[in-house]
Write an enzyme that holds these catalytic residues in place. Structure first.
Site, PDB file in Angstrom:
ATOM      1  N   PHE A 142      15.491  32.423  15.708  1.00 27.56           N
ATOM      2  CA  PHE A 142      16.537  33.032  14.888  1.00 27.56           C
ATOM      3  C   PHE A 142      17.786  32.136  14.857  1.00 27.56           C
ATOM      4  O   PHE A 142      18.121  31.570  15.896  1.00 27.56           O
ATOM      5  CB  PHE A 142      16.887  34.391  15.483  1.00 27.56           C
ATOM      6  CG  PHE A 142      17.798  35.185  14.604  1.00 27.56           C
ATOM      7  CD1 PHE A 142      17.296  35.847  13.511  1.00 27.56           C
ATOM      8  CD2 PHE A 142      19.150  35.233  14.882  1.00 27.56           C
ATOM      9  CE1 PHE A 142      18.143  36.579  12.687  1.00 27.56           C
ATOM     10  CE2 PHE A 142      19.997  35.951  14.053  1.00 27.56           C
ATOM     11  CZ  PHE A 142      19.495  36.621  12.964  1.00 27.56           C
ATOM     12  N   HIS A 199       7.412   0.607   2.094  1.00 27.64           N
ATOM     13  CA  HIS A 199       6.287  -0.230   1.649  1.00 27.64           C
ATOM     14  C   HIS A 199       5.856  -1.161   2.790  1.00 27.64           C
ATOM     15  O   HIS A 199       4.665  -1.335   3.065  1.00 27.64           O
ATOM     16  CB  HIS A 199       6.708  -1.123   0.469  1.00 27.64           C
ATOM     17  CG  HIS A 199       7.033  -0.377  -0.798  1.00 27.64           C
ATOM     18  ND1 HIS A 199       6.713   0.931  -0.997  1.00 27.64           N
ATOM     19  CD2 HIS A 199       7.639  -0.786  -1.945  1.00 27.64           C
ATOM     20  CE1 HIS A 199       7.111   1.307  -2.203  1.00 27.64           C
ATOM     21  NE2 HIS A 199       7.679   0.275  -2.791  1.00 27.64           N
ATOM     22  N   LEU A 251       0.851  -1.189   0.000  1.00 26.98           N
ATOM     23  CA  LEU A 251       0.000   0.000   0.000  1.00 26.98           C
ATOM     24  C   LEU A 251       0.891   1.244   0.000  1.00 26.98           C
ATOM     25  O   LEU A 251       2.055   1.184   0.386  1.00 26.98           O
ATOM     26  CB  LEU A 251      -0.901  -0.016   1.238  1.00 26.98           C
ATOM     27  CG  LEU A 251      -1.817  -1.240   1.354  1.00 26.98           C
ATOM     28  CD1 LEU A 251      -2.607  -1.187   2.660  1.00 26.98           C
ATOM     29  CD2 LEU A 251      -2.763  -1.321   0.159  1.00 26.98           C
ATOM     30  N   CYS A 273       7.504  10.638  -5.650  1.00 28.56           N
ATOM     31  CA  CYS A 273       8.016  11.639  -4.698  1.00 28.56           C
ATOM     32  C   CYS A 273       9.332  11.211  -4.042  1.00 28.56           C
ATOM     33  O   CYS A 273      10.276  12.006  -3.958  1.00 28.56           O
ATOM     34  CB  CYS A 273       7.052  11.915  -3.553  1.00 28.56           C
ATOM     35  SG  CYS A 273       5.323  11.790  -3.906  1.00 28.56           S
ATOM     36  N   CYS A 281       3.934   7.228  -4.851  1.00 27.56           N
ATOM     37  CA  CYS A 281       4.823   8.188  -4.177  1.00 27.56           C
ATOM     38  C   CYS A 281       6.085   7.514  -3.621  1.00 27.56           C
ATOM     39  O   CYS A 281       7.199   7.910  -3.958  1.00 27.56           O
ATOM     40  CB  CYS A 281       4.042   8.951  -3.107  1.00 27.56           C
ATOM     41  SG  CYS A 281       5.079  10.026  -2.126  1.00 27.56           S
TER      42      CYS A 281
HETATM   43  C1  FAD Z   1       8.264  12.421 -10.217  1.00 25.13           C
HETATM   44  C2  FAD Z   1       7.186  12.804  -9.255  1.00 25.13           C
HETATM   45  C3  FAD Z   1       7.510  13.371  -8.038  1.00 25.13           C
HETATM   46  C4  FAD Z   1       6.513  13.740  -7.159  1.00 25.13           C
HETATM   47  N1  FAD Z   1       6.853  14.338  -5.987  1.00 25.13           N
HETATM   48  C5  FAD Z   1       5.902  14.779  -5.157  1.00 25.13           C
HETATM   49  C6  FAD Z   1       6.231  15.423  -3.956  1.00 25.13           C
HETATM   50  O1  FAD Z   1       7.407  15.602  -3.639  1.00 25.13           O
HETATM   51  N2  FAD Z   1       5.228  15.864  -3.154  1.00 25.13           N
HETATM   52  C7  FAD Z   1       3.912  15.685  -3.493  1.00 25.13           C
HETATM   53  O2  FAD Z   1       3.035  16.122  -2.745  1.00 25.13           O
HETATM   54  N3  FAD Z   1       3.549  15.042  -4.623  1.00 25.13           N
HETATM   55  C8  FAD Z   1       4.515  14.585  -5.457  1.00 25.13           C
HETATM   56  N4  FAD Z   1       4.168  13.918  -6.583  1.00 25.13           N
HETATM   57  C9  FAD Z   1       2.750  13.613  -6.818  1.00 25.13           C
HETATM   58  C10 FAD Z   1       2.291  12.366  -5.995  1.00 25.13           C
HETATM   59  O3  FAD Z   1       3.167  11.289  -6.242  1.00 25.13           O
HETATM   60  C11 FAD Z   1       0.877  11.969  -6.396  1.00 25.13           C
HETATM   61  O4  FAD Z   1       0.023  13.099  -6.353  1.00 25.13           O
HETATM   62  C12 FAD Z   1       0.291  10.896  -5.466  1.00 25.13           C
HETATM   63  O5  FAD Z   1       1.146   9.801  -5.366  1.00 25.13           O
HETATM   64  C13 FAD Z   1      -1.072  10.453  -6.000  1.00 25.13           C
HETATM   65  O6  FAD Z   1      -1.676   9.524  -5.141  1.00 25.13           O
HETATM   66  P1  FAD Z   1      -2.923   8.643  -5.678  1.00 25.13           P
HETATM   67  O7  FAD Z   1      -3.391   7.839  -4.535  1.00 25.13           O
HETATM   68  O8  FAD Z   1      -3.882   9.494  -6.393  1.00 25.13           O
HETATM   69  O9  FAD Z   1      -2.255   7.707  -6.781  1.00 25.13           O
HETATM   70  P2  FAD Z   1      -1.134   6.585  -6.606  1.00 25.13           P
HETATM   71  O10 FAD Z   1      -0.316   6.765  -5.396  1.00 25.13           O
HETATM   72  O11 FAD Z   1      -0.452   6.494  -7.911  1.00 25.13           O
HETATM   73  O12 FAD Z   1      -2.002   5.284  -6.346  1.00 25.13           O
HETATM   74  C14 FAD Z   1      -2.760   4.660  -7.336  1.00 25.13           C
HETATM   75  C15 FAD Z   1      -2.701   3.183  -7.045  1.00 25.13           C
HETATM   76  O13 FAD Z   1      -3.672   2.501  -7.840  1.00 25.13           O
HETATM   77  C16 FAD Z   1      -3.139   1.234  -8.167  1.00 25.13           C
HETATM   78  N5  FAD Z   1      -3.927   0.704  -9.284  1.00 25.13           N
HETATM   79  C17 FAD Z   1      -4.060   1.206 -10.529  1.00 25.13           C
HETATM   80  N6  FAD Z   1      -4.896   0.453 -11.245  1.00 25.13           N
HETATM   81  C18 FAD Z   1      -5.316  -0.542 -10.429  1.00 25.13           C
HETATM   82  C19 FAD Z   1      -6.198  -1.641 -10.585  1.00 25.13           C
HETATM   83  N7  FAD Z   1      -6.842  -1.883 -11.712  1.00 25.13           N
HETATM   84  N8  FAD Z   1      -6.398  -2.466  -9.533  1.00 25.13           N
HETATM   85  C20 FAD Z   1      -5.745  -2.251  -8.358  1.00 25.13           C
HETATM   86  N9  FAD Z   1      -4.911  -1.229  -8.160  1.00 25.13           N
HETATM   87  C21 FAD Z   1      -4.705  -0.381  -9.189  1.00 25.13           C
HETATM   88  C22 FAD Z   1      -1.680   1.528  -8.467  1.00 25.13           C
HETATM   89  O14 FAD Z   1      -0.879   0.369  -8.377  1.00 25.13           O
HETATM   90  C23 FAD Z   1      -1.350   2.562  -7.391  1.00 25.13           C
HETATM   91  O15 FAD Z   1      -0.780   1.990  -6.231  1.00 25.13           O
HETATM   92  C24 FAD Z   1       5.151  13.529  -7.493  1.00 25.13           C
HETATM   93  C25 FAD Z   1       4.810  12.946  -8.714  1.00 25.13           C
HETATM   94  C26 FAD Z   1       5.817  12.601  -9.594  1.00 25.13           C
HETATM   95  C27 FAD Z   1       5.433  11.990 -10.909  1.00 25.13           C
END
Ligand code: FAD
Ligand code: NAP
Length: 523
Positions: A501, A139, A80, A89, A84
């Site tokens: 400070f 993880h 889970l 992230c 990120c």
């Molecule tokens: C390079 C990069 C750096 C970033 N750095 C930052 C940061 O420093 N700070 C910040 O606030 N944000 C950052 N972000 C943004 C942040 O990572 C995302 O906004 C956040 O992880 C989104 O969470 P979520 O739950 O919407 O999606 P996710 O965390 O992507 O979760 C979606 C989940 O759905 C699962 N899934 C998909 N399809 C299925 C299916 N059919 N069945 C079961 N599971 C499925 C996937 O495996 C995944 O685990 C960054 C993004 C990028 C690309």
């Protein structure tokens, strides 16, 4: 219906270390075993199934469970927490820390205790490997915490398939719930040019999984926003010529022009080669399926750059295809699922959260939208739209902002007061202030590198309407500053805070210097 191997861990109580070991094996693809942590003795119908156990799904689930509801997360990865900690992230923060450390080492190369960095190129692959080795730690903590402390039910390491608004199929079983909360996140966009599938073309996702060589002395980054700048600054800091191909301008998302100018100037001085108004038109094959060179359309014509490494950072595409196909949920122009302020999609009892519902694609929004969807499912009527939030990115520095830039403030207010460091003076940025943690050496020895900060104040109401910072260590403060600004924080109130400070933003003491004036002035 597809049947795959499954294990039931409901009555197992694995330690974090045991989870690490198990996740490692599952990620290595040793088995496609679905991991079930489902309470078969609970006869209640689920209040919600969360499809996707990323930031949105996990936080939404925790909230729903805390409210006394019953939830189930279905997650295709063996852990889970989502993208990120796996490829987004967390690696970016590791690489950005490397960029900051390397900038310091190169600035003071051969002086004090710093080694001579002249001509030294450090490894990109080594840092990718460091990340990959360590990532299962977080993880494992999330699987452990979710099961043993938050009492969440979940199925991991198996993709779910939406059957209808109340039913999801996973690893050969069907689960029903009163509501479905979609949180399947987003994936990186790529450029549709010849050669885009060659070995040597990476995104933030594939670099972590498949980089198995050391990139060449010249690398190409495509894009000009957060991901491009964060990875590009790291690649450059390793000592490589880094060409950033930007179709318009870099860092357009920074609301304050002067702050943007400072951030981009520092990047250029650190060696990032920014090609504005340019587009990659072809990636050349070396004859073995690997990248040999990139052709770039620049304002002055086509340039050919030899490299074996191209990094695409062109934004994110929401993973909305399945719910669109099976449920017909409405989407916007970028494939994002459209939701109302209660996170409801166009289909009754189906909600969507996180990156799947479009920009801003940030952790705070994923987590908050998850919890707000949960609260609505549990009978509250509570509205959420991400607005007035603090934001940040990394160059070699942390760049943090909230509220208005000076330009927009001048459009909105009759009188705008600016408080900033370095101050306007004939010395420009060649001043050893601001100075604080992580910038003290710069302040004494390389003054223009010691950072930049700015407060934008509506002179009429005396309210702080914008804050901007380039440096280190101020980001935490912006989380609280955003709340105070929403409540109408004035220069007088800020000037009355108790500062620790030296503090990274200097905002409190600077406000105190001016707050006594009936008629405010710039500083
Ligand atoms: C390079 C990069 C750096 C970033 N750095 C930052 C940061 O420093 N700070 C910040 O606030 N944000 C950052 N972000 C943004 C942040 O990572 C995302 O906004 C956040 O992880 C989104 O969470 P979520 O739950 O919407 O999606 P996710 O965390 O992507 O979760 C979606 C989940 O759905 C699962 N899934 C998909 N399809 C299925 C299916 N059919 N069945 C079961 N599971 C499925 C996937 O495996 C995944 O685990 C960054 C993004 C990028 C690309
Ligand atoms: N908080 C963080 O530190 C952090 C870090 C990384 C990512 N994220 C989040 O993750 C999401 C993705 O970030 P991102 O930086 O990849 O994307 P982004 O902010 O959407 O920016 C995309 C960049 O790619 C360019 N681009 C898009 N299509 C292009 C094309 N066809 N050809 C050439 N250039 C193209 C854009 O140029 P134009 O500007 O000209 O449109 C822009 O520079 C964002 O929501 C971001 O907030 C957050």
């Amino acid at each position: 219906m597809e049947t795959i191997e499954a294990i039931d861990v409901r009555n197992e109580h694995w330690s974090i270390d045991e989870w690490s070991h198990r996740i490692d094996k599952l990620l290595d693809g040793e088995s496609a075993t679905a991991v079930f942590n489902v309470d078969e003795h609970d006869t209640r119908e689920y209040d919600a199934i969360f499809l996707g156990g990323g930031a949105g799904g996990r936080f939404g689930s925790a909230y729903l469970r805390a409210m006394g509801g019953r939830q189930l997360i279905i997650e295709k990865w063996p852990f889970l927490g989502g993208s990120c900690p796996h490829n987004a992230c967390v690696p970016h923060h590791l690489f950005s820390e490397c960029a900051a450390e390397l900038m310091l080492a190169r600035t003071f190369s051969g002086r004090f205790w710093f080694p001579n960095m002249d001509g030294v190129t450090t490894s990109i692959k080594e840092m990718v490997d460091v990340f990959k080795r360590g990532r299962v730690g977080p993880h494992a903590i999330m699987n452990y915490q979710s099961k043993e402390q938050l009492d969440l039910e979940y199925v991991v390491n198996a993709a779910g398939r939406v059957i209808d608004a109340h039913t999801v199929e996973v690893a050969g079983r069907r689960f029903r719930a009163k509501n479905l909360i979609l949180g399947t996140g987003a994936r990186s966009a790529t450029l549709d040019v010849p050669g885009k599938d060659l070995k040597g073309v990476y995104t933030y996702e594939s670099i972590v999984e498949t980089l198995d060589y050391e990139p060449s002395e010249t690398v190409v980054v495509v894009g000009g926003s957060k991901t491009a700048v964060e990875y590009g600054s790291f690649f450059s800091a390793t000592g490589r010529r880094t060409i950033m191909v930007v179709r318009t301008q870099p860092l357009k998302l920074l609301p304050d022009g002067e702050t943007r100018h400072y951030a981009v100037t520092r990047m250029k001085e650190e060696g990032v080669d920014i090609w504005e108004g340019s587009n990659v038109v072809e990636i050349e094959d070396d004859g073995t399926g690997r990248v040999r060179a990139v052709k770039i359309q620049t304002p002055g014509g086509i340039e050919r750059v030899e490299t074996n490494f191209v990094f695409m950072a062109l934004g994110e595409i929401p993973n909305s295809e399945m719910p669109v196909a099976t449920l017909g949920v409405k989407t916007g122009s970028k494939g994002e699922i459209l939701v109302d302020e209660h996170l409801r999609t166009s289909v009754p009892d189906v909600y969507a959260i996180g990156d799947l519902i479009g920009a801003p694609m940030e952790m705070f929004k994923a987590r908050k939208s998850g919890t707000y969807a949960a609260r609505n499912v549990m009978g509250e009527s509570i509205a959420y739209r991400a607005a007035d939030y603090p934001d940040f990115l990394h160059t070699h520095y942390e760049v943090t902002w909230v509220g208005l830039g000076e330009e927009e403030a001048r459009e909105r207010f009759r009188e705008v007061i600016i408080i900033k460091m370095p101050p306007d003076s004939p010395d420009g940025w060649n001043v050893g202030l601001p100075a604080s943690d992580r910038t003290m050496l710069y302040a004494f020895e390389k003054m223009p590198k010691s950072g930049f900060q700015k407060l934008v104040i509506d002179g009429g109401s005396r309210k702080i309407v914008g804050a901007h910072h380039v440096g280190y260590g101020a980001r935490d403060g912006f989380q609280y500053l955003a709340v105070l600004m929403r409540q109408g924080l004035t220069i007088d109130q800020m000037g009355d805070f108790d500062e620790l400070f030296l503090n990274p933003s200097h905002f409190i003491q600077l406000c105190r210097l001016r707050a006594g004036a009936r008629q405010l002035q710039n500083l």
